[in-house]
Scaffold this motif. Structure first.
Motif, PDB file in Angstrom:
ATOM      1  N   MET A   1       6.244   8.207 -31.047  1.00 30.91           N
ATOM      2  CA  MET A   1       6.613   9.585 -31.300  1.00 30.91           C
ATOM      3  C   MET A   1       5.524  10.535 -30.808  1.00 30.91           C
ATOM      4  N   GLU A   2       4.296  10.143 -30.965  1.00 33.76           N
ATOM      5  CA  GLU A   2       3.164  10.967 -30.536  1.00 33.76           C
ATOM      6  C   GLU A   2       3.169  11.158 -29.030  1.00 33.76           C
ATOM      7  N   ASP A   3       3.584  10.130 -28.293  1.00 35.57           N
ATOM      8  CA  ASP A   3       3.621  10.201 -26.834  1.00 35.57           C
ATOM      9  C   ASP A   3       4.636  11.229 -26.359  1.00 35.57           C
ATOM     10  N   ILE A   4       5.777  11.314 -27.043  1.00 39.17           N
ATOM     11  CA  ILE A   4       6.813  12.281 -26.674  1.00 39.17           C
ATOM     12  C   ILE A   4       6.312  13.701 -26.923  1.00 39.17           C
ATOM     13  N   LYS A   5       5.607  13.903 -28.020  1.00 40.53           N
ATOM     14  CA  LYS A   5       5.070  15.231 -28.328  1.00 40.53           C
ATOM     15  C   LYS A   5       4.075  15.679 -27.263  1.00 40.53           C
ATOM     16  N   LEU A   6       3.211  14.774 -26.824  1.00 36.86           N
ATOM     17  CA  LEU A   6       2.237  15.130 -25.801  1.00 36.86           C
ATOM     18  C   LEU A   6       2.923  15.446 -24.475  1.00 36.86           C
ATOM     19  N   LYS A   7       3.983  14.701 -24.144  1.00 39.91           N
ATOM     20  CA  LYS A   7       4.721  14.984 -22.912  1.00 39.91           C
ATOM     21  C   LYS A   7       5.423  16.339 -22.982  1.00 39.91           C
ATOM     22  N   LEU A   8       5.964  16.681 -24.149  1.00 46.21           N
ATOM     23  CA  LEU A   8       6.572  17.994 -24.322  1.00 46.21           C
ATOM     24  C   LEU A   8       5.524  19.099 -24.169  1.00 46.21           C
ATOM     25  N   GLY A   9       4.349  18.875 -24.711  1.00 45.61           N
ATOM     26  CA  GLY A   9       3.276  19.855 -24.586  1.00 45.61           C
ATOM     27  C   GLY A   9       2.839  20.037 -23.152  1.00 45.61           C
ATOM     28  N   LYS A  10       2.703  18.941 -22.418  1.00 43.51           N
ATOM     29  CA  LYS A  10       2.319  19.038 -21.009  1.00 43.51           C
ATOM     30  C   LYS A  10       3.411  19.703 -20.188  1.00 43.51           C
ATOM     31  N   GLY A  11       4.664  19.386 -20.492  1.00 41.49           N
ATOM     32  CA  GLY A  11       5.782  20.042 -19.811  1.00 41.49           C
ATOM     33  C   GLY A  11       5.799  21.535 -20.082  1.00 41.49           C
ATOM     34  N   GLY A  12       5.505  21.921 -21.307  1.00 32.16           N
ATOM     35  CA  GLY A  12       5.424  23.333 -21.656  1.00 32.16           C
ATOM     36  C   GLY A  12       4.308  24.039 -20.910  1.00 32.16           C
TER      37      GLY A  12
END
Length: 72
Positions: A1-12
Motif C-alpha cells: 500500500m505504501e508503494d502505491i501512495k509514493l507512486k501517486l505522490g510522484k505522479g502528482g
C-alpha cells in the motif's frame, strides 16, 4: 500500500511540474507535446486546465508524496 501512495505522490509532482512548465512555455507560444490538446478549447480553458494540473498534482503530492514516519 505504501508503494502505491509514493507512486501517486510522484505522479502528482510530475503533473504539477508539467502544468508549471506548460505555463512558462505558453508565454513564448510553445507547449509540451503531451499537453498540446490543452489549447484546443480556447485560450481561457487552456489556462484553466493548466491551473487544475498544478493544483491537482500538488494535492496528490501533498497527500501521498511523502513517506510517513513510524512512531514506535
Amino acid at each position: 500500500m505504501e508503494d502505491i501512495k509514493l507512486k501517486l505522490g510522484k505522479g502528482g509532482l510530475i503533473l504539477a511540474a508539467m502544468g508549471i512548465i506548460s505555463i512558462i512555455l505558453s508565454i513564448f507560444n510553445y507547449n509540451i507535446r503531451l499537453l498540446a490538446w490543452v489549447d484546443a478549447w480556447g485560450n481561457t480553458m487552456g489556462w484553466v486546465i493548466r491551473i487544475l494540473l498544478i493544483l491537482g498534482g500538488g494535492a496528490l503530492f501533498l497527500f501521498f508524496g511523502r513517506e510517513e514516519d513510524d512512531e514506535a
